[in-house]
Write a protein that holds these residues in place. Structure first.
Motif, mmCIF file in Angstrom:
data_model
loop_
_atom_site.group_PDB
_atom_site.id
_atom_site.type_symbol
_atom_site.label_atom_id
_atom_site.label_comp_id
_atom_site.label_asym_id
_atom_site.label_seq_id
_atom_site.Cartn_x
_atom_site.Cartn_y
_atom_site.Cartn_z
ATOM 1 N N ILE A 13 0.841 -1.191 0.000
ATOM 2 C CA ILE A 13 0.000 0.000 0.000
ATOM 3 C C ILE A 13 0.880 1.247 0.000
ATOM 4 O O ILE A 13 2.059 1.201 0.364
ATOM 5 C CB ILE A 13 -0.952 0.038 1.209
ATOM 6 N N GLY A 14 0.300 2.354 -0.422
ATOM 7 C CA GLY A 14 1.013 3.630 -0.423
ATOM 8 C C GLY A 14 0.010 4.766 -0.437
ATOM 9 O O GLY A 14 -1.176 4.571 -0.711
ATOM 10 N N GLU A 15 0.495 5.961 -0.137
ATOM 11 C CA GLU A 15 -0.355 7.149 -0.149
ATOM 12 C C GLU A 15 0.421 8.328 -0.718
ATOM 13 O O GLU A 15 1.656 8.379 -0.639
ATOM 14 C CB GLU A 15 -0.836 7.495 1.264
ATOM 15 N N LYS A 16 -0.326 9.267 -1.288
ATOM 16 C CA LYS A 16 0.278 10.475 -1.824
ATOM 17 C C LYS A 16 -0.744 11.596 -1.781
ATOM 18 O O LYS A 16 -1.927 11.382 -2.062
ATOM 19 C CB LYS A 16 0.747 10.248 -3.268
ATOM 20 N N THR A 17 -0.279 12.790 -1.434
ATOM 21 C CA THR A 17 -1.158 13.945 -1.358
ATOM 22 C C THR A 17 -1.073 14.756 -2.638
ATOM 23 O O THR A 17 0.022 15.092 -3.097
ATOM 24 C CB THR A 17 -0.788 14.844 -0.161
ATOM 25 N N GLY A 18 -2.236 15.065 -3.222
ATOM 26 C CA GLY A 18 -2.301 15.905 -4.410
ATOM 27 C C GLY A 18 -2.739 17.305 -4.050
ATOM 28 O O GLY A 18 -2.751 17.704 -2.882
ATOM 29 N N ALA A 19 -3.130 18.060 -5.064
ATOM 30 C CA ALA A 19 -3.515 19.452 -4.838
ATOM 31 C C ALA A 19 -4.780 19.560 -3.993
ATOM 32 O O ALA A 19 -4.900 20.429 -3.137
ATOM 33 C CB ALA A 19 -3.717 20.141 -6.186
ATOM 34 N N TRP A 20 -5.761 18.657 -4.231
ATOM 35 C CA TRP A 20 -7.049 18.786 -3.545
ATOM 36 C C TRP A 20 -7.472 17.523 -2.805
ATOM 37 O O TRP A 20 -8.485 17.543 -2.097
ATOM 38 C CB TRP A 20 -8.139 19.163 -4.548
ATOM 39 N N SER A 21 -6.753 16.436 -2.979
ATOM 40 C CA SER A 21 -7.155 15.199 -2.309
ATOM 41 C C SER A 21 -5.946 14.288 -2.142
ATOM 42 O O SER A 21 -4.841 14.619 -2.587
ATOM 43 C CB SER A 21 -8.240 14.484 -3.116
#
Length: 361
Positions: free
Chosen positions: A128-136
């Motif tokens: 699993i992994g996560e990443k933050t974008g501009a709005w979500s």
């Protein structure tokens, strides 16, 4: 509001501290506060309430044996926590073998019947992994599992394969991971049970349990994982896997923050990687990426440190001046997982795929 001291320790954290988490992780606030250099971690617990097996097969199922063949059997990947999106290692709440076996028994056990087909599941990937974008935020998920079945307890036939790489968005995506894992295991069960009639009507190939497990073990029986890496330059990933340097005499040249691999005449040399003074590096254009063997794979040694430093910079720059965060993020040294070109935006790379040499999350 967090204070600068809140983020001081993780901006300077040692990358390999991420891999010192015990297999039977039991998180306590006291332990987290005592070790201010180690990455924090969070457990991913599965909902093992009873679930249905969706099949119209004429065969019943006696049980499932789950065997893990993960390159990293301790960590599930990384998630983001806190206002500054600090990296936390995601871990199962028990050993990975028990994690998978206990879920399968509790979720599907009420449907098992004595005298039915015995299944063998081999799980090759859960990440699993996560990443933050501009709005979500984005939640990334990788799963691969193959099922086999036997009527006599000796000869097994392949039943089904669940192979998933996907991403889903939201404002807080951490909760999605346990659902993704559970749904993948449900999918493998559905595929397996739905294939029983066809698999045993006219089986084309059957193997013993020992033969099946040996086949997976052979994937790890490669020099890059079983031997000390030889000093030298590796032109291709195949050379690296075989631990056979293409060139022994080479050097590295640093100029204007750019590092180039050169031959004895000072001419740039293209290559997959190098081993110098016992250290392993993946070679990119004008950059060396430090790698370190961990269990049955190679991780990017500086991933955690780079991620914490970048996110702390983005957070405090955003607090100080609008738009400054984008400048900090634009100068990050984090790499993307190019093994999955269909994922957009690309997840952050944390390791090397030992079958292709590409970056994975």
């Amino acid at each position: 509001m967090p204070t600068p001291s809140t983020f001081k320790h993780f901006a300077m954290g040692a990358a390999m501290a991420a891999f010192t988490i015990p297999a039977l992780a039991q998180e306590t606030k006291k332990e987290t506060k005592k070790d201010t250099t180690a990455i924090i971690w969070r457990q991913i617990k599965l909902n093992d309430d009873p679930r249905e097996i969706h099949t119209s097969s004429s065969y019943s199922i006696a049980g499932v044996e789950v065997v893990q063949h993960l390159w990293d059997s301790t960590h599930l990947g990384y998630i983001q926590v806190g206002m500054a999106n600090r990296r936390a290692a995601a871990v199962p709440d028990k050993t990975i073998s028990n994690y998978l076996q206990d879920f399968t028994q509790k979720a599907f056990g009420q449907s098992f019947k004595e005298g039915g087909i015995k299944m063998l599941w081999v799980i090759e990937a859960i990440r699993i992994g996560e990443k933050t974008g501009a709005w979500s935020e984005k939640a990334y998920f990788r799963f691969k599992g193959t099922s086999y079945g036997t009527k006599d307890g000796v000869n097994y036939v392949q039943l089904g394969v669940t192979d998933i790489v996907n991403a889903s968005g939201g404002m807080d995506v951490t909760h999605k991971h346990k659902s993704n894992i559970v749904n993948a295991l449900q999918d493998l069960m559905n595929r397996s049970s739905g294939a029983l009639d066809a698999a045993f009507t006219n089986p084309t190939s059957m193997h013993t349990r020992e033969e099946i497990i040996k086949g997976y073990q052979e994937k790890r029986n490669i020099p890059a994982l079983t031997e000390t890496m030889n000093e030298g330059l590796y032109a291709t990933f195949a050379d690296f896997v075989a631990n056979k340097p293409t060139m022994l005499e080479f050097d590295t040249k640093a100029e204007k923050r750019k590092i180039t691999v050169v031959d004895n005449n000072g001419n740039p040399v293209k290559c997959w990687g190098i081993v110098k003074k016992g250290e392993v590096y993946k070679v990119l254009e004008n950059r060396l990426v430090p790698l370190e063997k961990y269990q049955n794979g190679y991780i990017i040694s500086t991933f955690v440190q780079d991620a914490q430093r970048r996110n702390a910079g983005i957070f405090w720059s955003a607090m100080a001046a609008p738009g400054a965060a984008f400048i900090v993020e634009g100068t990050t040294r984090l790499l993307t997982a190019d093994a999955y070109p269909n994922l957009n935006p690309s997840p952050e790379a944390t390791a090397i795929d030992m079958e292709t040499g590409a970056f994975i999350f």
